[in-house]
Motif scaffolding. Sequence first.
Motif, PDB file in Angstrom:
ATOM      1  N   ALA A   1       0.862  -1.187   0.000  1.00 19.99           N
ATOM      2  CA  ALA A   1       0.000   0.000   0.000  1.00 19.99           C
ATOM      3  C   ALA A   1       0.890   1.226   0.000  1.00 19.99           C
ATOM      4  O   ALA A   1       2.061   1.171   0.394  1.00 19.99           O
ATOM      5  N   GLU A   2       0.312   2.330  -0.454  1.00 14.00           N
ATOM      6  CA  GLU A   2       1.027   3.602  -0.440  1.00 14.00           C
ATOM      7  C   GLU A   2       0.095   4.683   0.066  1.00 14.00           C
ATOM      8  O   GLU A   2      -1.122   4.565  -0.041  1.00 14.00           O
ATOM      9  N   ARG A   3       0.687   5.725   0.618  1.00 18.56           N
ATOM     10  CA  ARG A   3      -0.080   6.857   1.132  1.00 18.56           C
ATOM     11  C   ARG A   3      -0.138   7.909   0.031  1.00 18.56           C
ATOM     12  O   ARG A   3       0.871   8.230  -0.578  1.00 18.56           O
ATOM     13  N   ILE A   4      -1.356   8.416  -0.201  1.00 28.73           N
ATOM     14  CA  ILE A   4      -1.570   9.397  -1.266  1.00 28.73           C
ATOM     15  C   ILE A   4      -2.406  10.550  -0.735  1.00 28.73           C
ATOM     16  O   ILE A   4      -3.117  10.397   0.261  1.00 28.73           O
ATOM     17  N   PRO A   5      -2.355  11.728  -1.398  1.00 23.65           N
ATOM     18  CA  PRO A   5      -3.296  12.789  -1.039  1.00 23.65           C
ATOM     19  C   PRO A   5      -4.720  12.316  -1.322  1.00 23.65           C
ATOM     20  O   PRO A   5      -4.953  11.494  -2.212  1.00 23.65           O
ATOM     21  N   ASP A   6      -5.669  12.839  -0.575  1.00 21.61           N
ATOM     22  CA  ASP A   6      -7.079  12.476  -0.779  1.00 21.61           C
ATOM     23  C   ASP A   6      -7.491  12.860  -2.197  1.00 21.61           C
ATOM     24  O   ASP A   6      -7.433  14.035  -2.562  1.00 21.61           O
ATOM     25  N   PRO A   7      -7.909  11.881  -3.017  1.00 21.75           N
ATOM     26  CA  PRO A   7      -8.340  12.196  -4.388  1.00 21.75           C
ATOM     27  C   PRO A   7      -9.539  13.146  -4.436  1.00 21.75           C
ATOM     28  O   PRO A   7      -9.750  13.824  -5.435  1.00 21.75           O
ATOM     29  N   ASP A   8     -10.314  13.225  -3.341  1.00 22.10           N
ATOM     30  CA  ASP A   8     -11.482  14.104  -3.293  1.00 22.10           C
ATOM     31  C   ASP A   8     -11.143  15.473  -2.714  1.00 22.10           C
ATOM     32  O   ASP A   8     -12.043  16.277  -2.473  1.00 22.10           O
ATOM     33  N   GLY A   9      -9.863  15.711  -2.437  1.00 21.48           N
ATOM     34  CA  GLY A   9      -9.448  17.027  -1.946  1.00 21.48           C
ATOM     35  C   GLY A   9      -9.512  17.200  -0.441  1.00 21.48           C
ATOM     36  O   GLY A   9      -9.293  18.304   0.059  1.00 21.48           O
ATOM     37  N   GLY A  10      -9.803  16.151   0.305  1.00 20.67           N
ATOM     38  CA  GLY A  10      -9.853  16.253   1.761  1.00 20.67           C
ATOM     39  C   GLY A  10      -8.460  16.429   2.355  1.00 20.67           C
ATOM     40  O   GLY A  10      -7.442  16.290   1.670  1.00 20.67           O
ATOM     41  N   ILE A  11      -8.442  16.736   3.647  1.00 23.21           N
ATOM     42  CA  ILE A  11      -7.173  16.992   4.332  1.00 23.21           C
ATOM     43  C   ILE A  11      -6.418  15.698   4.620  1.00 23.21           C
ATOM     44  O   ILE A  11      -5.204  15.620   4.457  1.00 23.21           O
ATOM     45  N   ALA A  12      -7.121  14.667   5.064  1.00 22.77           N
ATOM     46  CA  ALA A  12      -6.473  13.413   5.466  1.00 22.77           C
ATOM     47  C   ALA A  12      -5.883  12.694   4.260  1.00 22.77           C
ATOM     48  O   ALA A  12      -6.515  12.608   3.209  1.00 22.77           O
ATOM     49  N   ARG A  13      -4.674  12.192   4.437  1.00 23.95           N
ATOM     50  CA  ARG A  13      -4.071  11.377   3.392  1.00 23.95           C
ATOM     51  C   ARG A  13      -4.725   9.992   3.434  1.00 23.95           C
ATOM     52  O   ARG A  13      -5.243   9.570   4.451  1.00 23.95           O
ATOM     53  N   LYS A  14      -4.705   9.320   2.311  1.00 20.65           N
ATOM     54  CA  LYS A  14      -5.355   8.018   2.212  1.00 20.65           C
ATOM     55  C   LYS A  14      -4.353   6.953   1.793  1.00 20.65           C
ATOM     56  O   LYS A  14      -3.269   7.261   1.310  1.00 20.65           O
ATOM     57  N   PHE A  15      -4.756   5.725   1.991  1.00 21.41           N
ATOM     58  CA  PHE A  15      -3.948   4.583   1.585  1.00 21.41           C
ATOM     59  C   PHE A  15      -4.629   3.920   0.403  1.00 21.41           C
ATOM     60  O   PHE A  15      -5.846   3.799   0.362  1.00 21.41           O
ATOM     61  N   ARG A  16      -3.812   3.467  -0.546  1.00 27.02           N
ATOM     62  CA  ARG A  16      -4.337   2.689  -1.664  1.00 27.02           C
ATOM     63  C   ARG A  16      -3.385   1.549  -1.950  1.00 27.02           C
ATOM     64  O   ARG A  16      -2.206   1.581  -1.588  1.00 27.02           O
ATOM     65  N   LEU A  17      -3.899   0.542  -2.616  1.00 28.66           N
ATOM     66  CA  LEU A  17      -3.092  -0.608  -2.988  1.00 28.66           C
ATOM     67  C   LEU A  17      -2.064  -0.208  -4.034  1.00 28.66           C
ATOM     68  O   LEU A  17      -2.349   0.600  -4.916  1.00 28.66           O
ATOM     69  N   THR A  18      -0.894  -0.803  -3.940  1.00 31.42           N
ATOM     70  CA  THR A  18       0.103  -0.683  -4.987  1.00 31.42           C
ATOM     71  C   THR A  18      -0.124  -1.822  -5.977  1.00 31.42           C
ATOM     72  O   THR A  18      -0.942  -2.722  -5.726  1.00 31.42           O
ATOM     73  N   ALA A  19       0.616  -1.811  -7.066  1.00 34.13           N
ATOM     74  CA  ALA A  19       0.529  -2.928  -8.021  1.00 34.13           C
ATOM     75  C   ALA A  19       0.903  -4.235  -7.322  1.00 34.13           C
ATOM     76  O   ALA A  19       0.255  -5.268  -7.519  1.00 34.13           O
ATOM     77  N   LYS A  20       1.922  -4.206  -6.465  1.00 31.12           N
ATOM     78  CA  LYS A  20       2.312  -5.402  -5.715  1.00 31.12           C
ATOM     79  C   LYS A  20       1.191  -5.832  -4.771  1.00 31.12           C
ATOM     80  O   LYS A  20       0.907  -7.024  -4.644  1.00 31.12           O
ATOM     81  N   GLY A  21       0.546  -4.863  -4.127  1.00 32.01           N
ATOM     82  CA  GLY A  21      -0.565  -5.180  -3.236  1.00 32.01           C
ATOM     83  C   GLY A  21      -1.714  -5.830  -3.985  1.00 32.01           C
ATOM     84  O   GLY A  21      -2.304  -6.808  -3.507  1.00 32.01           O
ATOM     85  N   ARG A  22      -2.045  -5.308  -5.160  1.00 26.39           N
ATOM     86  CA  ARG A  22      -3.118  -5.904  -5.970  1.00 26.39           C
ATOM     87  C   ARG A  22      -2.746  -7.325  -6.392  1.00 26.39           C
ATOM     88  O   ARG A  22      -3.565  -8.234  -6.344  1.00 26.39           O
ATOM     89  N   ARG A  23      -1.485  -7.521  -6.787  1.00 29.69           N
ATOM     90  CA  ARG A  23      -1.036  -8.838  -7.225  1.00 29.69           C
ATOM     91  C   ARG A  23      -1.085  -9.845  -6.071  1.00 29.69           C
ATOM     92  O   ARG A  23      -1.611 -10.954  -6.225  1.00 29.69           O
ATOM     93  N   MET A  24      -0.575  -9.437  -4.914  1.00 32.38           N
ATOM     94  CA  MET A  24      -0.571 -10.361  -3.767  1.00 32.38           C
ATOM     95  C   MET A  24      -1.984 -10.635  -3.259  1.00 32.38           C
ATOM     96  O   MET A  24      -2.281 -11.748  -2.817  1.00 32.38           O
ATOM     97  N   LEU A  25      -2.849  -9.632  -3.321  1.00 39.65           N
ATOM     98  CA  LEU A  25      -4.245  -9.835  -2.936  1.00 39.65           C
ATOM     99  C   LEU A  25      -4.883 -10.875  -3.853  1.00 39.65           C
ATOM    100  O   LEU A  25      -5.546 -11.809  -3.395  1.00 39.65           O
ATOM    101  N   LYS A  26      -4.646 -10.744  -5.155  1.00 42.54           N
ATOM    102  CA  LYS A  26      -5.197 -11.706  -6.107  1.00 42.54           C
ATOM    103  C   LYS A  26      -4.627 -13.101  -5.879  1.00 42.54           C
ATOM    104  O   LYS A  26      -5.369 -14.091  -5.880  1.00 42.54           O
TER     105      LYS A  26
END
Length: 166
Positions: free
Chosen positions: A90-115
């Motif tokens: 996972a990686e930390r990213i700015p909120d895509p909706d413009g909010g203050i809190a940073r968010k976490f999203r899956l990386t390509a490795k995270g998606r692969r390991m999840l699958k």
Amino acid sequence: MPRDDDAISEVTMEGPVESVEFEMMILGRHSLLEGRQRSGSTRLDRSAYTILSRMSISGPMSIGQLSEAFGLDASTLNRQTAALMRAGLAERIPDPDGGIARKFRLTAKGRRMLKETRDANVDGLERVFKTWSRADIETFAALLMRYNGDIERIWARVWPRPGSES
């Protein structure tokens, strides 16, 4: 030291709810044994699998959103997401909706390991269900969904299903 016959007398199967409780205890044991058998495996541990699964359905999530979704305190989720980031899942990213809190999203490795983990889980279930009819599997799935849905209703914490609006 308790005698074996004393221990046995503590287990009662007074009705169907007690039987469900006992079988769920055994189900939890199977999950733990499976984890030990695959040590050294690249499969995700339970917390990583659950968090990544939730983000794969809901999209990027903040610590606050994860805390609300899982009913866990922020410090626990900070530790778990830090482990996901260290592992490159996972990686930390700015909120895509413009909010203050940073968010976490899956990386390509995270998606692969999840699958890979989900595929391995499905393979294991297919081995278990090998002698079950399709109708029995569908009934079991429907009852599990009902059971989980009732827990979600009681705790007011709905878990989105793939393909549903989250």
